[in-house]
Design a protein around this motif. Structure first.
Motif, PDB file in Angstrom:
ATOM      1  N   ALA A 191      -7.748  15.456   5.711  1.00  0.00           N
ATOM      2  CA  ALA A 191      -6.448  16.081   4.997  1.00  0.00           C
ATOM      3  C   ALA A 191      -5.938  15.160   3.417  1.00  0.00           C
ATOM      4  CB  ALA A 191      -4.500  15.296   5.771  1.00  0.00           C
ATOM      5  N   ILE A 192      -6.567  14.008   3.287  1.00  0.00           N
ATOM      6  CA  ILE A 192      -5.908  13.189   2.190  1.00  0.00           C
ATOM      7  C   ILE A 192      -7.174  13.708   1.156  1.00  0.00           C
ATOM      8  CG2 ILE A 192      -6.267  11.024   0.965  1.00  0.00           C
ATOM      9  CD1 ILE A 192      -5.155   9.708   3.547  1.00  0.00           C
ATOM     10  N   GLN A 193      -8.280  14.024   1.487  1.00  0.00           N
ATOM     11  CA  GLN A 193      -9.815  14.674   0.235  1.00  0.00           C
ATOM     12  C   GLN A 193      -9.176  15.673  -0.009  1.00  0.00           C
ATOM     13  OE1 GLN A 193     -11.717  13.094  -1.260  1.00  0.00           O
ATOM     14  NE2 GLN A 193     -12.649  15.243  -1.538  1.00  0.00           N
ATOM     15  N   ALA A 194      -8.692  17.164   0.755  1.00  0.00           N
ATOM     16  CA  ALA A 194      -8.566  17.987   0.433  1.00  0.00           C
ATOM     17  C   ALA A 194      -7.187  18.354  -1.197  1.00  0.00           C
ATOM     18  CB  ALA A 194      -7.452  19.262   1.401  1.00  0.00           C
ATOM     19  N   ALA A 195      -5.972  17.597  -0.992  1.00  0.00           N
ATOM     20  CA  ALA A 195      -4.628  17.110  -1.540  1.00  0.00           C
ATOM     21  C   ALA A 195      -5.396  17.019  -2.813  1.00  0.00           C
ATOM     22  CB  ALA A 195      -4.228  16.377  -0.834  1.00  0.00           C
ATOM     23  N   ASP A 196      -4.376  17.592  -3.475  1.00  0.00           N
ATOM     24  CA  ASP A 196      -4.396  16.620  -4.951  1.00  0.00           C
ATOM     25  C   ASP A 196      -3.456  15.355  -5.227  1.00  0.00           C
ATOM     26  OD1 ASP A 196      -5.728  18.838  -6.144  1.00  0.00           O
ATOM     27  OD2 ASP A 196      -3.866  20.240  -5.912  1.00  0.00           O
ATOM     28  N   LEU A 197      -2.529  15.279  -3.866  1.00  0.00           N
ATOM     29  CA  LEU A 197      -1.856  14.038  -4.817  1.00  0.00           C
ATOM     30  C   LEU A 197      -1.453  13.673  -3.367  1.00  0.00           C
ATOM     31  CD1 LEU A 197       1.365  14.915  -7.062  1.00  0.00           C
ATOM     32  CD2 LEU A 197       1.898  13.462  -4.239  1.00  0.00           C
ATOM     33  N   THR A 198      -1.528  12.024  -3.523  1.00  0.00           N
ATOM     34  CA  THR A 198      -1.618  11.644  -1.987  1.00  0.00           C
ATOM     35  C   THR A 198       0.063  10.386  -1.685  1.00  0.00           C
ATOM     36  OG1 THR A 198      -3.687  11.554  -1.424  1.00  0.00           O
ATOM     37  CG2 THR A 198      -2.773   9.959   0.260  1.00  0.00           C
TER      38      THR A 198
ATOM     39  N   GLY B 104       3.650   3.794  -4.638  1.00  0.00           N
ATOM     40  CA  GLY B 104       2.332   4.154  -3.185  1.00  0.00           C
ATOM     41  C   GLY B 104       1.723   6.207  -2.970  1.00  0.00           C
ATOM     42  N   ILE B 105       2.105   6.061  -4.291  1.00  0.00           N
ATOM     43  CA  ILE B 105       1.250   7.985  -3.949  1.00  0.00           C
ATOM     44  C   ILE B 105       0.057   7.907  -5.582  1.00  0.00           C
ATOM     45  CG2 ILE B 105       2.968   9.700  -5.888  1.00  0.00           C
ATOM     46  CD1 ILE B 105       5.035   8.967  -5.481  1.00  0.00           C
ATOM     47  N   LEU B 106      -0.929   8.295  -4.998  1.00  0.00           N
ATOM     48  CA  LEU B 106      -1.630   8.716  -5.950  1.00  0.00           C
ATOM     49  C   LEU B 106      -1.307  10.163  -6.318  1.00  0.00           C
ATOM     50  CD1 LEU B 106      -4.640   7.244  -3.176  1.00  0.00           C
ATOM     51  CD2 LEU B 106      -3.367   5.921  -4.861  1.00  0.00           C
ATOM     52  N   ILE B 107      -2.285  10.194  -7.660  1.00  0.00           N
ATOM     53  CA  ILE B 107      -2.170  11.202  -8.548  1.00  0.00           C
ATOM     54  C   ILE B 107      -3.644  11.278  -8.351  1.00  0.00           C
ATOM     55  CG2 ILE B 107      -1.729  12.461 -10.666  1.00  0.00           C
ATOM     56  CD1 ILE B 107       0.961  11.557 -10.847  1.00  0.00           C
ATOM     57  N   LYS B 108      -4.867  12.411  -7.935  1.00  0.00           N
ATOM     58  CA  LYS B 108      -5.831  12.389  -8.045  1.00  0.00           C
ATOM     59  C   LYS B 108      -6.565  12.250  -9.324  1.00  0.00           C
ATOM     60  CE  LYS B 108      -7.975  13.790  -3.983  1.00  0.00           C
ATOM     61  NZ  LYS B 108      -7.919  14.407  -3.291  1.00  0.00           N
ATOM     62  N   GLY B 109      -5.504  13.547 -10.408  1.00  0.00           N
ATOM     63  CA  GLY B 109      -6.514  13.901 -11.871  1.00  0.00           C
ATOM     64  C   GLY B 109      -4.716  14.283 -12.876  1.00  0.00           C
TER      65      GLY B 109
ATOM     66  N   ILE C 142       1.156  -1.045  -0.169  1.00  0.00           N
ATOM     67  CA  ILE C 142       0.248   0.242  -0.039  1.00  0.00           C
ATOM     68  C   ILE C 142       0.761   1.221  -0.269  1.00  0.00           C
ATOM     69  CG2 ILE C 142      -1.600   1.336   1.133  1.00  0.00           C
ATOM     70  CD1 ILE C 142      -2.693  -1.219  -0.167  1.00  0.00           C
ATOM     71  N   THR C 143       1.518   1.301   1.219  1.00  0.00           N
ATOM     72  CA  THR C 143       2.931   2.753   0.716  1.00  0.00           C
ATOM     73  C   THR C 143       4.106   2.565   0.110  1.00  0.00           C
ATOM     74  OG1 THR C 143       3.791   1.581   2.760  1.00  0.00           O
ATOM     75  CG2 THR C 143       2.217   2.989   3.672  1.00  0.00           C
TER      76      THR C 143
ATOM     77  N   LEU D 179       8.934  11.920   3.617  1.00  0.00           N
ATOM     78  CA  LEU D 179       9.403  12.873   2.867  1.00  0.00           C
ATOM     79  C   LEU D 179       9.738  12.898   1.818  1.00  0.00           C
ATOM     80  CD1 LEU D 179       8.332  16.003   2.567  1.00  0.00           C
ATOM     81  CD2 LEU D 179      11.147  16.346   4.374  1.00  0.00           C
ATOM     82  N   ALA D 180      10.467  12.210   1.654  1.00  0.00           N
ATOM     83  CA  ALA D 180      11.471  11.930   0.366  1.00  0.00           C
ATOM     84  C   ALA D 180       9.984  10.788  -0.550  1.00  0.00           C
ATOM     85  CB  ALA D 180      12.531   9.980   0.378  1.00  0.00           C
ATOM     86  N   GLN D 181       8.750  10.219  -0.096  1.00  0.00           N
ATOM     87  CA  GLN D 181       7.796  10.286  -1.342  1.00  0.00           C
ATOM     88  C   GLN D 181       7.418  11.452  -1.574  1.00  0.00           C
ATOM     89  OE1 GLN D 181       5.494   7.093   1.314  1.00  0.00           O
ATOM     90  NE2 GLN D 181       5.420   5.837  -0.661  1.00  0.00           N
ATOM     91  N   VAL D 182       7.748  12.509  -1.421  1.00  0.00           N
ATOM     92  CA  VAL D 182       6.721  13.659  -1.484  1.00  0.00           C
ATOM     93  C   VAL D 182       7.667  13.486  -3.023  1.00  0.00           C
ATOM     94  CG1 VAL D 182       6.330  15.970  -1.242  1.00  0.00           C
ATOM     95  CG2 VAL D 182       6.192  14.581   0.237  1.00  0.00           C
ATOM     96  N   ALA D 183       9.047  13.705  -2.764  1.00  0.00           N
ATOM     97  CA  ALA D 183       9.551  14.631  -3.726  1.00  0.00           C
ATOM     98  C   ALA D 183       9.612  14.172  -4.865  1.00  0.00           C
ATOM     99  CB  ALA D 183      10.919  14.654  -3.403  1.00  0.00           C
TER     100      ALA D 183
END
Length: 773
Positions: free
Chosen positions: A692-699, A446-451, A313-314, A705-709
């Motif tokens: 927080a997840i709902q408000a974001a564009d990318l999860t 483990g990265i979800l791009i909403k659109g 999952i992650t 934090l490395a996953q954000v990069a």
């Protein structure tokens, strides 16, 4: 409202989203036609995806599912509602969806239609093999005079006939269906080109059976184009077969994600263990997870301790320790102890189901860059047909000095080459296959791009705001200091406190026990008691030991001197959480705990800087704590904002945007949700709250934090791949059509080039599957 609810919402008055499968689409023109037709229904908008052969349709309550399906069928394609647990539509329309449409004869031919359009590699393979086997002798006899024999033209014609009929049937059928609706697609170009070459050759052969009355610019070669028809069909079938295989690989990540869930669950009913299908689990049911088994659905541990592998999952490889009251996610794997879990989410509400829905939604959507391809494809095929007719006419009417004198054979060859080379396959695949592969690889990481619009947003982001707790730091406490207040040494305070806290389930107790065990073996404990929200008490080595907050000591009649209270105040000023330890009725010392910086935060900040982003730290903590954290991870002192309230985070985003910055925000808590929504690009840490997840564009589903990069880098890489695909698709057609019109391109070579262009676009997209490896 959760992302899942938004995607599958159905109300009596508001719009709803309907997902449908569409069979028979072959190019960008097909996509454009379906979207235009659906768009003519009042209040309806649609996003059609070619590789997924599906569409997301937004429709008001007044439009039934059957109306949507009938509109697609009237456009010339087979359409069915996507049969999954997550797709809901108006209840009244479900019965209709199962009925056969009396107005469309194609309903009974769904399987035949699927076969005809060659939607899968398996259905294309027999046609490809037959075409290849028959084309080899056709090509050899036609191109090498030494192999020719009397009446060879008839033999070649007979061998070509099944190639241009049965083997090329997917192209002819699609062209016929579209012609019935006064439309044209790439299949129209192929069908006309192949048929024209075959019929031209057949008429020539009938008029001159011995092939003695015709000359040719090619020595020993009669003006027959049977080999053109057969070779072009073979190349195009090969290209479409490779496309089907590659597109299947591009969607493997999503398919694998959706197949991760457990198939069975062992539930406790009346004290007995009963195996049932995981889909039948109900909320609040207790189920058993043994070592090595998958967690059947999202839930809370009610008994047992273990370590759970959450990598599916992650994307993180280190197992997560769980115990009573820990949350677990469906599809993760229990690695050690036996767990009893109470189900909290089932079916379409589980984390896995929501992930699949978000990925599928992103893949089915369109990035703004894709609209350019759609607009061009809408008029592309009619323009090409006109160019082919003009090419044929101009070759007959004028002499072209560069080429030589025009004649019927040259005019025909140039016109067929224009039809073949212009097929916009690559144009239609450029964006969706890139998006499909990129979002699929993101899901594996483990990265979800909403659109798809998120890809465009990542390109321009230049500033990223980072919430401290849970994003840059662990979000959980660890021991940083032991302060003796009496005659008991610091090591004894830690050892005694670690022993008594070892029997507690509180996170602070876990931190103290873990730190104490690093220093040595803990003694045995007896007469253990605990008070929720207060502390713990036990006998250790014959001594009465208490650990907890000040109120717990006072409740147990342990006095706190002014000196002791001053020590507590000093620790609080340093931003730590202090726990009292009393031994035999006397306050012996304080154990100070503090949130620790995540191991990969410093490297992640450096990576964000490499990507051209300016990191800014936001926190509700005091300035001293914020400065220490910023300095440790490499954030400049001037880019630290401390004691920031939730509204202050929004204000910080607005202020930066007003200054011309394009802002990303990464956070994980309820207090970050407003700022995530305000930011140009909101990035939620998956370990955080649903809000927080709902408000974001990318999860990012982990807490690293490395996953954000990685998410930003992959998004930019996906967008870059799509741009490269579009450039070469446009460039290919822009160069190929004039070259073909001038007679400089043999139709066989044009067919090979057209097939190759589509395969190259898909192959370029598939490189994204290796991202991060």
């Amino acid at each position: 409202m959760s992302a899942a609810e938004i995607l599958s919402q159905t109300t009596d008055s508001g719009p709803r989203i309907v997902e449908i499968d569409i069979e028979g689409m072959t190019c960008a023109s097909c996509v454009s036609r379906v979207e235009r037709k659906l768009g003519k229904l009042a209040g309806v908008s649609a996003s059609v995806n070619l590789p997924l052969e599906s569409a997301l349709v937004t429709a008001p309550a007044g439009i039934s599912d059957q109306q949507i399906l009938d509109t697609v069928k009237a456009t010339g394609y087979a359409a069915t509602l996507k049969h999954d647990a997550e797709t809901r539509s108006s209840p009244a329309s479900h019965p209709d969806a199962a009925k056969e449409s009396p107005n469309d004869a194609d309903d009974a031919d769904t399987e035949q239609n699927h076969m005809a359009h060659g939607g899968t590699a398996a259905t294309l393979l027999p046609r490809l093999l037959a075409a290849a086997i028959l084309t080899i002798p056709v090509f050899l006899f036609s191109m090498f005079p030494v192999l020719q024999f009397p009446q060879w033209g008839w033999v070649v014609g007979v061998l070509t006939l099944p190639v241009v009929t049965w083997c090329a049937w997917p192209f002819h059928r699609a062209a016929a269906i579209n012609a019935r609706h006064f439309a044209s697609t790439m299949d129209t170009l192929v069908s006309i080109g192949v048929s024209a070459a075959f019929l031209f050759s057949t008429v020539t052969l009938v008029l001159d059976p011995t092939l003695t009355a015709h000359g040719s610019a090619m020595e020993g070669h009669a003006p027959l184009y049977f080999e053109v028809s057969s070779v072009v069909v073979t190349f195009l079938l090969l290209g479409r077969y490779l496309e089907a295989k590659a597109k299947s690989k591009a969607g493997d990540a999503l398919k694998a994600l959706l197949n991760l869930g457990a198939k069975e669950a062992t539930v406790l009913r009346n004290g007995d263990e009963v195996k049932i299908p995981a889909a039948e689990l109900a909320v609040d049911e207790i189920f058993v997870v043994r070592p090595g088994e998958k967690v059947a659905t999202d839930g809370v541990v009610v008994d047992g301790t273990s370590a759970v592998d959450t990598s599916l999952i992650t994307g993180e490889s280190v197992p997560v320790d769980v115990t009573v009251d820990s949350t677990v996610t469906g599809a993760t794997i229990n690695t050690s102890g036996r767990l009893l879990v109470r189900a909290t989410r089932v079916g379409s509400e589980t984390t896995l189901a929501q992930m699949g829905r978000l990925v599928s939604s992103a893949q089915a959507g369109k990035a703004p860059i894709a609209r350019l391809a759609d607009r061009i494809s809408a008029v592309f095929v009619p323009i090409v047909l006109v160019i082919a007719v003009l090419t044929f006419g101009l070759w007959l009417l004028f002499s072209l000095p560069v080429i030589g004198s025009a004649d019927l054979q040259s005019a025909f060859t140039a016109a067929v080459a224009v039809l073949i080379i212009a097929c916009p396959c690559a144009l239609g695949l450029a964006t969706p296959v890139g998006l499909l592969t990129g979002t699929g690889r993101a899901a594996q990481l483990g990265i979800l791009i909403k659109g798809p619009q998120v890809l465009e947003d990542t390109r321009t982001v230049d500033t990223i705001l980072l919430d401290k707790t849970g994003t840059v730091t662990e979000g959980r406490l660890s021991v940083v200091d032991v302060v003796p207040l009496a005659q008991v040494p610091a090591e004894d305070i830690l050892r005694l406190a670690g022993a008594v806290e070892s029997h507690s389930e509180h996170p602070i107790a876990h931190a103290i026990t873990a730190h104490a065990r690093e220093a040595g073996t803990l003694p045995e404990v007896s007469e253990f008691t605990s008070a929720p929200g207060g502390g713990v008490r036990a006998t250790v080595d014959g001594r009465t030991v208490l650990a907890g907050r000040a109120g717990w000591l006072e409740e147990n009649h342990v006095p706190l001197t002014p000196e002791a209270m001053a020590a507590l105040a000093e620790q609080e000023q340093r931003g730590t959480t202090a726990i009292w330890v009393a031994v035999d009725g006397e306050a012996a010392g304080l154990i100070a705990l503090k949130d620790t910086i995540k191991e990969g935060s410093k490297a992640a900040i450096a990576k964000l800087k490499e990507l051209g982003l300016r990191p800014i730290l936001l926190t509700g903590d005091n300035a001293a704590v914020a400065s220490q954290v910023a300095a440790a991870v490499g954030i400049a002192a001037e880019d630290v904002q401390s004691e920031v309230l939730p509204q202050g985070k929004v204000d910080a985003v607005v202020a930066l945007q007003a200054g011309g910055a394009t802002v990303a925000m990464a956070g994980d808590g309820v207090n970050d949700a407003a700022a995530l929504a305000q930011a140009d690009l909101g990035i939620a840490m998956g370990s955080g709250t649903d809000v927080a997840i709902q408000a974001a564009d990318l999860t990012v589903m982990g807490n690293d934090l490395a996953q954000v990069a990685t998410a930003i880098a992959l998004s930019r890489k996906t967008l870059g791949t799509i741009k490269v695909n579009l450039f070469w698709a446009f460039f290919y057609n822009a160069i190929g059509i004039p070259v073909a019109a001038l007679g400089l391109l043999n139709p066989m070579i044009a067919g090979a080039a057209m097939a190759a262009s589509s395969v190259l676009v898909v192959a370029n997209s598939l490189r994204l599957r290796r991202f991060g490896r």
